[in-house]
Write an enzyme that holds these catalytic residues in place. Sequence first.
Site, PDB file in Angstrom:
ATOM      1  N   SER A  22     -47.218  66.959  76.726  1.00 42.06           N
ATOM      2  CA  SER A  22     -46.756  68.330  76.984  1.00 42.06           C
ATOM      3  C   SER A  22     -47.898  69.332  77.016  1.00 42.06           C
ATOM      4  CB  SER A  22     -45.738  68.753  75.915  1.00 42.06           C
ATOM      5  OG  SER A  22     -46.315  68.680  74.611  1.00 42.06           O
ATOM      6  N   THR A 154     -16.224 102.101  95.014  1.00 38.45           N
ATOM      7  CA  THR A 154     -15.644 100.918  94.384  1.00 38.45           C
ATOM      8  C   THR A 154     -15.281  99.973  95.517  1.00 38.45           C
ATOM      9  OG1 THR A 154     -13.365 101.760  94.433  1.00 38.45           O
ATOM     10  CG2 THR A 154     -14.677 102.267  92.461  1.00 38.45           C
ATOM     11  N   HIS A 155     -15.442  98.684  95.292  1.00 39.23           N
ATOM     12  CA  HIS A 155     -15.181  97.673  96.321  1.00 39.23           C
ATOM     13  C   HIS A 155     -16.030  97.916  97.579  1.00 39.23           C
ATOM     14  CE1 HIS A 155     -11.649  96.424  93.959  1.00 39.23           C
ATOM     15  NE2 HIS A 155     -11.397  97.718  93.843  1.00 39.23           N
ATOM     16  N   SER A 276     -42.759  92.575 109.247  1.00 35.11           N
ATOM     17  CA  SER A 276     -42.381  91.311 109.883  1.00 35.11           C
ATOM     18  C   SER A 276     -43.539  90.802 110.729  1.00 35.11           C
ATOM     19  CB  SER A 276     -41.143  91.523 110.767  1.00 35.11           C
ATOM     20  OG  SER A 276     -40.955  90.436 111.647  1.00 35.11           O
ATOM     21  N   LYS A 282     -40.184  96.522 111.668  1.00 34.31           N
ATOM     22  CA  LYS A 282     -39.486  96.230 110.426  1.00 34.31           C
ATOM     23  C   LYS A 282     -40.198  96.801 109.193  1.00 34.31           C
ATOM     24  CE  LYS A 282     -36.309  94.192 109.847  1.00 34.31           C
ATOM     25  NZ  LYS A 282     -36.184  92.743 109.638  1.00 34.31           N
ATOM     26  N   GLU A 289     -35.273  92.280  97.159  1.00 35.08           N
ATOM     27  CA  GLU A 289     -34.718  90.963  97.487  1.00 35.08           C
ATOM     28  C   GLU A 289     -35.250  89.881  96.550  1.00 35.08           C
ATOM     29  OE1 GLU A 289     -34.154  91.828 102.281  1.00 35.08           O
ATOM     30  OE2 GLU A 289     -35.785  90.549 101.579  1.00 35.08           O
ATOM     31  N   GLN A 321     -38.430  69.330  73.329  1.00 41.09           N
ATOM     32  CA  GLN A 321     -39.630  69.603  74.118  1.00 41.09           C
ATOM     33  C   GLN A 321     -39.274  70.379  75.385  1.00 41.09           C
ATOM     34  OE1 GLN A 321     -42.786  66.570  74.381  1.00 41.09           O
ATOM     35  NE2 GLN A 321     -42.584  66.689  76.607  1.00 41.09           N
ATOM     36  N   LYS A 324     -39.453  74.799  76.112  1.00 44.87           N
ATOM     37  CA  LYS A 324     -40.587  75.700  76.353  1.00 44.87           C
ATOM     38  C   LYS A 324     -40.726  76.145  77.803  1.00 44.87           C
ATOM     39  CE  LYS A 324     -42.780  73.256  72.634  1.00 44.87           C
ATOM     40  NZ  LYS A 324     -41.573  72.392  72.584  1.00 44.87           N
TER      41      LYS A 324
END
Length: 475
Positions: A22, A154-155, A276, A282, A289, A321, A324
């Site tokens: 390890s 909302t939604h 891009s 772009k 993201e 082990q 980690k």
Amino acid sequence: MALWGGRFSSGPAGDVFALSQSIDFDWRLAPYDLRSSLAHLSVLENAKLIEKSDADAIRNVLKEMQVELAEGTLLPSDQDEDVHSALERVMTQKLGPLGGALRAGRSRNDQVATDLRLFSLDHILQLAEFVIALQRAILKKADEYNDAPAPGFTHLQHAQPVLFGHELAKHAHSLDRDLSRIRDWYARTSFSPLGAGALAGSSLELDPEASAKDLGFEGAIENSIDAVSDRDFVAEALFILSMIGIHLSRMGEEWCLWSSTEFGWATLDDAYATGSSIMPQKKNPDIAELARGKAGRLIGNLTSVLAMLKGLPFAYNRDLQEDKEPLFDSIDTLALVLPAFTGMVATTSFDRARMAASASTGFSLATEIADFLVRDGIPFAQAHEAAGKCVHVCEESGRELHELTDAEFNAIHPSLTSGIRKVLSVDGALASRTTFGGTAPKSVESQIARLNSKISISEKWFADKANHFSGMMGQ
């Protein structure tokens, strides 16, 4: 250097050693292992289990190794199994047989549990500083746009108008809960396993409470079996880190939406956007993201540790082990994401006019009609029905609510008098939301002030803990 082998006629097969090894990831625990070794040395010396002259020699070598580690000249070997064997190998090279003296009363079981707690406390305190910096950036932006109306959702549908400062400030609250979780986690994690040995404590005259105090812990763990087998603190840390990641992901989703052509609310700073390779026009919200994407990684790390822990019996098992790498990865991931995300938030500008223009669209003022009727004594169910009929008339004729005539309002419900026009506006809707936690300008202003005060308290708490911890580590 192997830390075991006397009862074996041969060493492990090559593929077994490769599976067990390890050192490629647990070398990160080296500074904490050296610090816990110094604490253990003091306990052994005080118990007269190591002569003072030998203790002084070992202490000098341990401190020398701390310097070498910081300078990058102390390195593991491909033949080392783990961080513990690597450091003992170096000590033996420097001290001869005396280099193995620290193994008295100590097992890798309590040793690694101690090291990992120290590592976790140190690094999560550092992450808390990044979270606070993001909170500050959010609230500064919220204060800047506390006079900017926008549609609330909302939604993902227009719901009611809100101040955009109110919309932004909600994220500072979620991060405040994350900081609260860290404080609670710290209180449970700040206990030392050192002295528990393999699982049963030690017949030597050790003092776990003294080593705990030396290392800056609040105390020692009271059950030696629990001390070496507990990884609740890892799972809980991974949950907290996952929640931070989820909160970043939700913010990132909003930044992606707001910066889209369809919304057109947000303009990202050039330094916090990308382009891009084929489409020159772009400007992509890659930071938002990536934050959204890495949340899945954080959740996966939590899930892997929970699955590993669920069937473990009794005390230490080698399965542990696997605790980690997920923890290290989650800490590293957030340490990478948080500063970039904070920079994106701090440098984004928002189009006030565009947000304001859409604040009343989608019939977002319909609730004002219902509330107007309730204030006139109409039961809310009837008021809701009347407001819905107003929306229906508007949909049939392609108009917004404020474009209905007084006669049309009155025909829908006799209590819809011309007075409705006093509340049928974005400014009126915002001003009326004066309840605690509401979106009225004064309410949001008070909210931001309270949040800034809480952040100042958090900042001091985490700074005090970090200073205490770094002071202990530097001893």
